[in-house]
Write a protein that holds these residues in place. Sequence first.
Motif, PDB file in Angstrom:
ATOM      1  N   ALA A 166      -1.303   7.866  -7.639  1.00  0.00           N
ATOM      2  CA  ALA A 166      -1.809   8.582  -6.465  1.00  0.00           C
ATOM      3  C   ALA A 166      -0.697   9.341  -5.753  1.00  0.00           C
ATOM      4  N   TRP A 167       0.494   8.788  -5.789  1.00  0.00           N
ATOM      5  CA  TRP A 167       1.646   9.419  -5.135  1.00  0.00           C
ATOM      6  C   TRP A 167       2.203  10.577  -5.963  1.00  0.00           C
ATOM      7  N   GLY A 168       1.853  10.617  -7.237  1.00  0.00           N
ATOM      8  CA  GLY A 168       2.336  11.682  -8.095  1.00  0.00           C
ATOM      9  C   GLY A 168       3.574  11.341  -8.897  1.00  0.00           C
ATOM     10  N   VAL A 169       3.851  10.040  -9.075  1.00  0.00           N
ATOM     11  CA  VAL A 169       5.006   9.635  -9.877  1.00  0.00           C
ATOM     12  C   VAL A 169       4.696   9.908 -11.349  1.00  0.00           C
ATOM     13  N   PRO A 170       5.517  10.697 -12.042  1.00  0.00           N
ATOM     14  CA  PRO A 170       5.238  11.026 -13.442  1.00  0.00           C
ATOM     15  C   PRO A 170       5.208   9.774 -14.318  1.00  0.00           C
ATOM     16  N   GLU A 171       4.451   9.871 -15.410  1.00  0.00           N
ATOM     17  CA  GLU A 171       4.324   8.731 -16.318  1.00  0.00           C
ATOM     18  C   GLU A 171       5.678   8.280 -16.854  1.00  0.00           C
ATOM     19  N   PRO A 182      -3.411  -7.990 -11.796  1.00  0.00           N
ATOM     20  CA  PRO A 182      -3.957  -7.273 -10.639  1.00  0.00           C
ATOM     21  C   PRO A 182      -2.871  -6.534  -9.851  1.00  0.00           C
ATOM     22  N   PHE A 183      -1.709  -7.165  -9.713  1.00  0.00           N
ATOM     23  CA  PHE A 183      -0.579  -6.509  -9.043  1.00  0.00           C
ATOM     24  C   PHE A 183      -0.158  -5.260  -9.807  1.00  0.00           C
ATOM     25  N   MET A 184      -0.057  -5.382 -11.126  1.00  0.00           N
ATOM     26  CA  MET A 184       0.368  -4.256 -11.959  1.00  0.00           C
ATOM     27  C   MET A 184      -0.604  -3.089 -11.839  1.00  0.00           C
ATOM     28  N   LYS A 185      -1.885  -3.398 -11.900  1.00  0.00           N
ATOM     29  CA  LYS A 185      -2.886  -2.338 -11.782  1.00  0.00           C
ATOM     30  C   LYS A 185      -2.786  -1.639 -10.432  1.00  0.00           C
ATOM     31  N   ALA A 186      -2.638  -2.418  -9.373  1.00  0.00           N
ATOM     32  CA  ALA A 186      -2.576  -1.847  -8.023  1.00  0.00           C
ATOM     33  C   ALA A 186      -1.352  -0.957  -7.867  1.00  0.00           C
ATOM     34  N   VAL A 187      -0.199  -1.439  -8.307  1.00  0.00           N
ATOM     35  CA  VAL A 187       1.029  -0.656  -8.176  1.00  0.00           C
ATOM     36  C   VAL A 187       0.947   0.614  -9.016  1.00  0.00           C
ATOM     37  N   ASN A 188       0.445   0.493 -10.229  1.00  0.00           N
ATOM     38  CA  ASN A 188       0.339   1.673 -11.086  1.00  0.00           C
ATOM     39  C   ASN A 188      -0.547   2.734 -10.450  1.00  0.00           C
ATOM     40  N   GLN A 189      -1.665   2.307  -9.871  1.00  0.00           N
ATOM     41  CA  GLN A 189      -2.564   3.266  -9.222  1.00  0.00           C
ATOM     42  C   GLN A 189      -1.912   3.897  -7.996  1.00  0.00           C
ATOM     43  N   LEU A 190      -1.136   3.123  -7.244  1.00  0.00           N
ATOM     44  CA  LEU A 190      -0.417   3.687  -6.093  1.00  0.00           C
ATOM     45  C   LEU A 190       0.563   4.771  -6.548  1.00  0.00           C
ATOM     46  N   LEU A 191       1.293   4.486  -7.608  1.00  0.00           N
ATOM     47  CA  LEU A 191       2.288   5.436  -8.086  1.00  0.00           C
ATOM     48  C   LEU A 191       1.633   6.693  -8.641  1.00  0.00           C
ATOM     49  N   THR A 201      10.878   9.453  -1.533  1.00  0.00           N
ATOM     50  CA  THR A 201      10.634  10.504  -2.515  1.00  0.00           C
ATOM     51  C   THR A 201      10.227   9.920  -3.854  1.00  0.00           C
ATOM     52  N   VAL A 202       9.449  10.700  -4.601  1.00  0.00           N
ATOM     53  CA  VAL A 202       9.080  10.289  -5.958  1.00  0.00           C
ATOM     54  C   VAL A 202      10.180  10.656  -6.948  1.00  0.00           C
ATOM     55  N   GLU A 203      11.224  11.309  -6.477  1.00  0.00           N
ATOM     56  CA  GLU A 203      12.312  11.712  -7.374  1.00  0.00           C
ATOM     57  C   GLU A 203      13.179  10.489  -7.687  1.00  0.00           C
ATOM     58  N   GLY A 204      12.778   9.746  -8.658  1.00  0.00           N
ATOM     59  CA  GLY A 204      13.502   8.548  -9.055  1.00  0.00           C
ATOM     60  C   GLY A 204      12.700   7.791 -10.095  1.00  0.00           C
ATOM     61  N   SER A 205      13.155   6.621 -10.437  1.00  0.00           N
ATOM     62  CA  SER A 205      12.457   5.796 -11.427  1.00  0.00           C
ATOM     63  C   SER A 205      11.890   4.557 -10.756  1.00  0.00           C
ATOM     64  N   PHE A 206      10.759   4.093 -11.282  1.00  0.00           N
ATOM     65  CA  PHE A 206      10.051   2.949 -10.724  1.00  0.00           C
ATOM     66  C   PHE A 206       9.803   1.932 -11.837  1.00  0.00           C
ATOM     67  N   ASP A 216       0.846  -1.186   0.000  1.00  0.00           N
ATOM     68  CA  ASP A 216       0.000   0.000   0.000  1.00  0.00           C
ATOM     69  C   ASP A 216       0.889   1.245   0.000  1.00  0.00           C
ATOM     70  N   LEU A 217       0.279   2.390  -0.192  1.00  0.00           N
ATOM     71  CA  LEU A 217       1.055   3.613  -0.363  1.00  0.00           C
ATOM     72  C   LEU A 217       1.819   4.013   0.902  1.00  0.00           C
ATOM     73  N   PRO A 218       1.214   3.977   2.095  1.00  0.00           N
ATOM     74  CA  PRO A 218       2.007   4.350   3.284  1.00  0.00           C
ATOM     75  C   PRO A 218       3.247   3.482   3.463  1.00  0.00           C
ATOM     76  N   TRP A 219       3.121   2.171   3.220  1.00  0.00           N
ATOM     77  CA  TRP A 219       4.289   1.290   3.369  1.00  0.00           C
ATOM     78  C   TRP A 219       5.325   1.586   2.296  1.00  0.00           C
ATOM     79  N   LEU A 220       4.859   1.813   1.072  1.00  0.00           N
ATOM     80  CA  LEU A 220       5.785   2.145   0.001  1.00  0.00           C
ATOM     81  C   LEU A 220       6.538   3.431   0.314  1.00  0.00           C
ATOM     82  N   GLN A 221       5.819   4.418   0.820  1.00  0.00           N
ATOM     83  CA  GLN A 221       6.463   5.698   1.145  1.00  0.00           C
ATOM     84  C   GLN A 221       7.429   5.574   2.317  1.00  0.00           C
TER      85      GLN A 221
END
Length: 405
Positions: free
Chosen positions: A385-390, A374-383, A362-367, A352-357
Amino acid sequence: MLSEQTIQTIKSTVPVLEVHGVAITKLFYDRLFTAHPELLHVFNHANQKQGRQQTALANAVYAAAKYIDRLEVILPVVKQIAHKHRSLGVKPEQYPIVGEHLLGAIKEVLGDAATDDILAAWAEAYGVIASVFIGIETDMYTNSALQPGGWRDFRPFVVARIDKESDVITSFYLTPQDQGPIASFEPGKYVSIRVQIPGETYTHIRQYSLSHAPGQPFYRISVKREDTNPTVPAGKVSVYLHNQVQEGDVLWLSAPAGDFTLDQTDTRPVTLLSGGVGLTPMVSMLHFLVTTQPNRKVTFIHAAQNGQHHALRHEIERIAMAHPQVTVAWCYTQPTASDASEQAYHKQGYIDLPWLQSLVPTVEGSFYFCGPLPFMKAVNQLLIAWGVPEDDRHYEFFGPSGALS
């Protein structure tokens, strides 16, 4: 170049393709394999049965129609498909066959709505699109063959070693039968494995990510045995590799392919997120990062059912122990009692996002992320929501691409 009239005619079919695209591609494959059963040596039969390939092609045809006047918009997708075609051994002479049966399927599904003008426009457009694919793939074949240690189509490799990595994942170490050099590759690429399974009429080809670093005298693939889900047909190739292939056997490989690769010019912190067997390209990236960018901070996060399903864990932990810039974290959905007593994981449940953060400040990096849809969709939505650029979100699907939305 397409005429303006052709472009407008193709664009007029976009709403129709949105509704009838899958019906067209289902009929297309039926027609294609009836007329040319030899092509079953190339196509993934499991994706056909599950409807995944039909949906993927329908999406591609829809996108081609929508952007027929700006094909550069879909060029990344074209290149991704071209990588797959090159790894499968698709040939230029097969494109007219495909075009004939695609147009036939359009005409049959749309009936009277498929006017002569529409069919003529699609024939012209298909010719242009096919020429783009053929040109890109010709360059890929040439580059593949001319690179040091490279080759054009399929090459025999000996299974030099087999390691059981978890209850469901096994690694195969592959060395060239001719004992010659092998092509290097960018971490994240895959190879196609072509096998003739006893009792099967057609050969089967599957893609598996390379799970070790380039520069070795071997390629390593780590394969999940796909026969544990009763709602999904068993994977013929994965079961064959697990049950029948032994050390000393020969497998036929394409040269490494794919566009899901590590950006080696980026020096910012990198986060590698994986679920299940999706960790294979990430392990390759990890090996490469610690040897080529030893000062770059790496966070490796993996989600698994439990320790019995967690492959390559000790290998990754050994890397982290030797390289302080690497942080690892494990998330288990169903940890065993042994996992709990050994404190073998860092989080129970799902990423989840709190654990990831808490792991990545910081979002200053590459993911980079890879795993089941289902995992891919969840992670993409977390990123998101966090504001990670496309541009900083990099991912790969196993099998035909699907939507992450």
